[in-house]
Design an enzyme around this catalytic site. Structure first.
Site, PDB file in Angstrom:
ATOM      1  N   LYS A  85       0.117   4.296  -0.253  1.00 34.74           N
ATOM      2  CA  LYS A  85      -0.480   5.492   0.362  1.00 34.74           C
ATOM      3  C   LYS A  85      -0.249   6.726  -0.523  1.00 34.74           C
ATOM      4  CE  LYS A  85      -0.108   3.170   4.750  1.00 34.74           C
ATOM      5  NZ  LYS A  85      -0.010   3.221   6.184  1.00 34.74           N
ATOM      6  N   HIS A 118      -9.528   1.108   4.779  1.00 30.87           N
ATOM      7  CA  HIS A 118      -8.260   1.235   5.502  1.00 30.87           C
ATOM      8  C   HIS A 118      -8.462   2.143   6.712  1.00 30.87           C
ATOM      9  CE1 HIS A 118      -4.159   2.398   6.459  1.00 30.87           C
ATOM     10  NE2 HIS A 118      -3.782   1.296   5.824  1.00 30.87           N
ATOM     11  N   ASN A 134       0.873  -1.179   0.000  1.00 33.80           N
ATOM     12  CA  ASN A 134       0.000   0.000   0.000  1.00 33.80           C
ATOM     13  C   ASN A 134       0.906   1.223   0.000  1.00 33.80           C
ATOM     14  OD1 ASN A 134      -1.749   2.072   0.578  1.00 33.80           O
ATOM     15  ND2 ASN A 134      -2.317   1.341   2.625  1.00 33.80           N
ATOM     16  N   GLU A 172      -5.547  -5.246  10.460  1.00 35.58           N
ATOM     17  CA  GLU A 172      -4.507  -4.256  10.711  1.00 35.58           C
ATOM     18  C   GLU A 172      -4.810  -3.520  12.009  1.00 35.58           C
ATOM     19  OE1 GLU A 172      -2.424  -2.960   6.862  1.00 35.58           O
ATOM     20  OE2 GLU A 172      -4.260  -1.800   6.972  1.00 35.58           O
ATOM     21  N   GLU A 226      -6.813   4.483   7.895  1.00 37.29           N
ATOM     22  CA  GLU A 226      -6.581   5.910   7.647  1.00 37.29           C
ATOM     23  C   GLU A 226      -7.796   6.555   6.989  1.00 37.29           C
ATOM     24  OE1 GLU A 226      -2.848   5.403   5.616  1.00 37.29           O
ATOM     25  OE2 GLU A 226      -1.918   4.821   7.509  1.00 37.29           O
ATOM     26  N   GLY A 248       2.316   1.937  10.877  1.00 41.90           N
ATOM     27  CA  GLY A 248       3.284   3.020  10.756  1.00 41.90           C
ATOM     28  C   GLY A 248       3.969   3.386  12.063  1.00 41.90           C
ATOM     29  N   SER A 260       3.245  -2.481  10.286  1.00 40.80           N
ATOM     30  CA  SER A 260       4.689  -2.568  10.493  1.00 40.80           C
ATOM     31  C   SER A 260       5.299  -3.915  10.102  1.00 40.80           C
ATOM     32  CB  SER A 260       5.046  -2.213  11.943  1.00 40.80           C
ATOM     33  OG  SER A 260       4.633  -0.883  12.238  1.00 40.80           O
TER      34      SER A 260
HETATM   35  P1  PGA Z   1       2.751   0.048   7.692  1.00 48.00           P
HETATM   36  O1  PGA Z   1       1.299   0.275   7.031  1.00 48.00           O
HETATM   37  O2  PGA Z   1       3.291  -1.232   7.088  1.00 48.00           O
HETATM   38  O3  PGA Z   1       3.534   1.251   7.302  1.00 48.00           O
HETATM   39  O4  PGA Z   1       2.542  -0.082   9.160  1.00 48.00           O
HETATM   40  C1  PGA Z   1       0.418  -0.775   6.823  1.00 48.00           C
HETATM   41  C2  PGA Z   1      -0.854  -0.282   6.202  1.00 48.00           C
HETATM   42  O5  PGA Z   1      -1.274   0.828   6.539  1.00 48.00           O
HETATM   43  O6  PGA Z   1      -1.475  -0.963   5.364  1.00 48.00           O
END
Ligand code: PGA
Length: 250
Positions: free
Chosen positions: A12, A96, A10, A168, A98, A174, A214
């Protein structure tokens, strides 16, 4: 039933079109020998057609990070499932954290978007996950159950053949913190039995359940060793092809 692992990146809101194409081409070169693993990258919608074209004859597929539920209309700034499909996407990430956190995504809008994805022939990757506060107050399963049952409300069995779930935990995205093996194992087992309860044995058996939050080369082997983990949704560590390949080669 054997589920083919899916490793998804992803991206982003990172990378311009040319940058995204360059990373995709580098990755394609690095993963040309990879077998029995599905690889997907989700660039921004702006880069999606460029990246899709760049990986056309490779073993990489593409996905969108979001869609709107209507197929067309006066919805300024939005993009439909049909449009991202026509741009070359095979998958779409829906719900997601976010999007839920910053853009008002709800289980209801998620449900409509899943319907739109299936209508357009896209494979939906439904993201679910609890916040730190919810985990600490022992509401994890309650939250996940609601996200799954409301997000998939009104679907009948065969419609969900291409569904992918991504667990997740919000507190692991993140942040560098990963859920530990026992936590991931417990949740993934729970989700598979939930799919069985809500739909059927077949849906539970065939649905790939990814872990995200992560994921990096250092922890992917351990995570992929968990029986009910069928892949990973990777943010930060997917941006660099030389790092992402080490996750794909878990
Ligand atoms: P990350 O993000 O691997 O940077 O923690 C995962 C995601 O948001 O899908």
């Amino acid at each position: 039933m054997k589920r083919t692992p899916l490793i998804a990146g992803n991206w982003k809101m990172y990378k311009t079109g040319p940058e995204a194409v360059k990373t995709a081409q580098t990755l394609a070169g690095l993963c040309s020998d990879v077998q029995n693993v599905d690889i997907m990258i989700a660039p921004t919608n702006l880069s999606l057609p460029l990246v899709s074209r760049a990986v056309e004859d490779t073993n990489i597929t593409t996905g969108a990070q979001n869609i709107y539920s209507e197929s067309q209309g006066a919805f300024t700034g939005e993009v439909s499932a049909e449009m991202v499909r026509a741009a070359g996407a095979e998958y779409v990430i829906i719900g997601h954290s976010e999007r839920r956190q910053y853009f008002g995504e709800t289980d209801e809008s998620v449900c409509k978007k899943i319907r739109a994805a299936l209508r357009a022939g896209l494979k939906p990757v439904l993201c679910i996950g609890e916040s730190l506060e919810e985990r600490e107050s022992e509401k994890t399963f309650l939250v996940l159950d609601k996200q799954v049952s409301d997000g998939l409300k009104g679907f009948v069995l065969d419609e969900l053949d291409t569904l992918v779930l991504a667990y997740e935990p919000v507190w692991a995205i993140g942040t560098g913190k990963t859920a530990d093996v026992n936590q991931v194992d417990e949740v993934h087992q729970h989700l598979r039995s939930l799919l069985k309860r809500l739909f059927s044995d077949k849906t539970a058996e065939q649905t790939r359940i990814l872990y995200g939050g992560s994921v990096k080369p250092e922890n992917v082997t351990e995570l992929m060793g968990i029986e009910d983990v069928d892949g990973a949704l990777v943010g930060g560590a997917s941006l660099d092809a030389d790092i992402f390949i080490n996750i794909i080669n878990f």
